[in-house]
Design a protein around this motif. Structure first.
Motif, PDB file in Angstrom:
ATOM      1  N   SER B 223       0.822  -1.207   0.000  1.00  0.00           N
ATOM      2  CA  SER B 223       0.000   0.000   0.000  1.00  0.00           C
ATOM      3  C   SER B 223       0.856   1.256   0.000  1.00  0.00           C
ATOM      4  CB  SER B 223      -0.912   0.019   1.218  1.00  0.00           C
ATOM      5  OG  SER B 223      -1.758  -1.088   1.192  1.00  0.00           O
ATOM      6  N   LEU B 224       1.919   1.239   0.771  1.00  0.00           N
ATOM      7  CA  LEU B 224       2.828   2.384   0.818  1.00  0.00           C
ATOM      8  C   LEU B 224       4.251   1.848   0.813  1.00  0.00           C
ATOM      9  CD1 LEU B 224       1.224   4.482   3.716  1.00  0.00           C
ATOM     10  CD2 LEU B 224       1.125   5.045   1.282  1.00  0.00           C
ATOM     11  N   ASP B 225       5.159   2.639   0.282  1.00  0.00           N
ATOM     12  CA  ASP B 225       6.535   2.195   0.196  1.00  0.00           C
ATOM     13  C   ASP B 225       7.416   3.424   0.077  1.00  0.00           C
ATOM     14  OD1 ASP B 225       8.983   1.097  -0.378  1.00  0.00           O
ATOM     15  OD2 ASP B 225       8.393   0.206  -2.302  1.00  0.00           O
ATOM     16  N   GLY B 226       8.362   3.589   0.968  1.00  0.00           N
ATOM     17  CA  GLY B 226       9.234   4.756   0.853  1.00  0.00           C
ATOM     18  C   GLY B 226      10.086   4.934   2.097  1.00  0.00           C
ATOM     19  N   GLN B 227      10.667   6.125   2.253  1.00  0.00           N
ATOM     20  CA  GLN B 227      11.520   6.393   3.406  1.00  0.00           C
ATOM     21  C   GLN B 227      10.674   6.458   4.673  1.00  0.00           C
ATOM     22  OE1 GLN B 227      13.629   9.954   2.370  1.00  0.00           O
ATOM     23  NE2 GLN B 227      15.337   8.750   1.537  1.00  0.00           N
TER      24      GLN B 227
END
Lengths: 260, 278
Positions: B223-227
């Motif tokens: 669903s979400l991916d990042g720093q």
């Protein structure tokens, strides 16, 4: 070392013998127990062969205690049974119409001494050998690694199993389960204990299996070992000599039996 | 480098996929945190990275997971064991039970790999130093606390020098001190040794402090991916049922009461929180 094992740690010559050497001694004791003709022979062998080895290994005390703990019930039951049911010339006393004979008593003691000698060899092995070293020696000689795993985990996991049973029982007690009751009611208490104990263990099995896989347990091919088993030419010669002697004894006893 | 392309997986007999259309690239040496609510497929994701899906659980796998040149679906578990490592939640279940000291326990995997004794000795000693198990080396692995056992479990997998280390909630049964120990070790691994670390973890504050990247799983997809800074302060986190760090929550409350200007960025670590409330 925690776990249900007889092993007594030590740094003696006996401890440092290769496990297979001790296994061969155990085999010799088994053969002697089966072939020696009479009580004096059997007891002499126990005293002359096993006791000095136990003394050198500094395990004489546990060796004697364990030996007698196992042998005492045999001495009593075998004496009674053989004493009353073996016919003989020398009656010692009688109970109603049953006569207790000296010959029968002697026969009972002889069987007990055979058990003592056979058991003594195994005890010497168990008391002076770390189970993992024994298993390593056996896997090096072709025993499947999975069998060694089963034996070693059984030794270590069983006490953990008892601890878990204790926790479950205490939790049940805290919720009002009465456990200080007579022996028959107590057997009934095993039912509520076994449910959670067995179920939780089964649920652990999958994770355990995966953790083993992650450690390459099922990888085909040769395995190595961090443990190093010391061996020597002398031990190899001793092993072969003892094996030949033991097999010779078996042949000799058969020959004597059928030649008569 | 791990490459995941169009990964969809069904457990045997299940109509709904446990993982759905996952596309990810994880570069070598990255410390990657995975979060998500219960049933989001976090554990299944761990198993897919390490080959237990499909080799242990069977079921239907579509798409591809590649570790360097190795395709996980084509390799077998025995062969993968040296390449990928998996650490589980329950420390007790990971102790093999077939070894009597911590030192020998750590060597167990290496023995199964069939490495020469000299190399086993060297690797075991290195691992004991790295994880800081020197004082426990000659103790029985069963005589240790949960935190110590978990460190032994991590050491046992690490000694096999996997390129990828996957950990499925390894700190959930540990106290704060042991949790900190585990995170320090993982940080050292990803930073210095160059092992790729994928960690499923509920303790967001710790991920905020240590992870290079956070992936949010829900209903089997990403669903979400990042720093961490971006993901952990995202308001959508609440919607996914994951919650936020203590620091973000405190900041949100302060903003609501107009104690702090609205323009300030949400803090996710203690350091940022101190800045925020100044």
């Amino acid at each position: 070392m925690r776990g249900s094992t007889l092993f007594v740690p030590g740094q003696t010559v006996i401890h440092h013998l290769h496990p297979v050497t001790k296994l061969v001694i155990t085999f010799l004791c088994l053969v002697l127990a089966g072939t020696l003709p009479s009580l004096p022979w059997l007891l002499t062998c126990f005293v002359v062969l096993l006791l000095p080895l136990a003394a050198i290994g500094r395990i004489l005390r546990p060796f004697l205690l364990r030996s007698f703990a196992v042998i005492a019930p045999f001495v009593i039951s075998l004496s009674v049974i053989q004493g009353f049911f073996t016919p003989g010339q020398t009656p010692l006393f009688h109970l109603g119409s049953f006569i207790f004979t000296f010959e029968g008593w002697l026969a009972g003691l002889t069987v007990a001494a055979r058990i003592l000698l056979a058991l003594g060899g195994a005890l010497l092995l168990m008391l002076s050998t770390r189970p993992d070293r024994l298993m390593l020696a056996l896997t090096e000689r072709g025993m499947p690694g999975s069998l060694a795993y089963v034996v070693l985990t059984a030794i270590q996991i069983f006490p953990r199993f008892q601890e878990r049973a204790q926790v479950i029982q205490e939790a049940q007690q805290a919720r009002g389960l009465e456990i200080h009751v007579n022996i028959f009611r107590r057997l009934g208490l095993l039912v509520p204990l076994m449910g959670p104990l067995v179920l939780s263990s089964i649920m652990d099995t999958e994770e355990r299996a995966m953790a083993l896989e992650a450690r390459a347990f099922s990888r085909p091919g040769r395995k190595t070992s961090l443990l190093l088993l010391e061996d020597s030419v002398w031990q190899r010669i001793a092993r072969w000599t003892i094996m030949v002697a033991a097999l010779g004894l078996i042949v000799l006893s058969f020959w004597l039996k059928f030649a008569r | 480098m791990i490459q995941i392309k169009g990964l969809t997986y069904f457990y045997p007999g299940q109509e709904r996929p446990a993982l759905q259309d996952i596309d990810l690239q994880i570069p070598s040496g990255q410390f990657c945190g995975v979060v998500g609510p219960n049933g989001a497929g976090k554990s299944t994701f761990c198993y897919a990275l390490t080959g237990f899906v499909p080799h242990f659980f069977r079921g239907a796998l579509q798409g591809e997971v590649k570790l360097g040149q190795i395709s996980i679906a084509d390799a077998n578990l025995g062969k993968l064991a040296g390449e990928v490592g998996l650490v589980f939640q329950n420390p007790f279940n990971q102790i093999s039970g077939a070894r009597f000291t911590v030192r020998e326990e750590i060597a167990f995997g290496l023995e199964n790999l069939g490495l020469p004794r000299k190399i086993i000795e060297r690797r075991v000693d290195e691992t004991i130093d790295l994880i800081g198990l020197g004082e426990l080396a000659e103790r029985s692995p069963f005589a240790l606390s949960g935190g110590q056992q978990q460190r032994v479990a991590i050491a046992s997998v690490l000694a096999m020098q996997p390129k990828l280390l996957v950990l499925d909630e390894p700190t959930s049964q540990l106290d704060p001190q042991s949790t900190q120990d585990v995170f320090r070790i993982l940080d050292k691994l990803a930073g210095r040794v160059g092992t790729t670390v994928v960690l499923v973890e509920q303790k967001l504050e710790w991920l905020a402090a240590f992870a290079d990247r956070v992936i949010v799983l829900s209903h089997g997809h990403v669903s979400l991916d990042g720093q961490p800074q971006k993901i952990l302060s995202d308001e959508k986190m609440e919607k996914f049922g994951i919650g936020q760090t203590q620091y973000s929550l405190a900041a949100a409350a302060a903003k609501k009461k107009k104690l702090v200007p609205k323009s300030r960025d949400f803090p996710i670590t203690l350091k940022q929180a101190i800045e925020f409330f100044k």
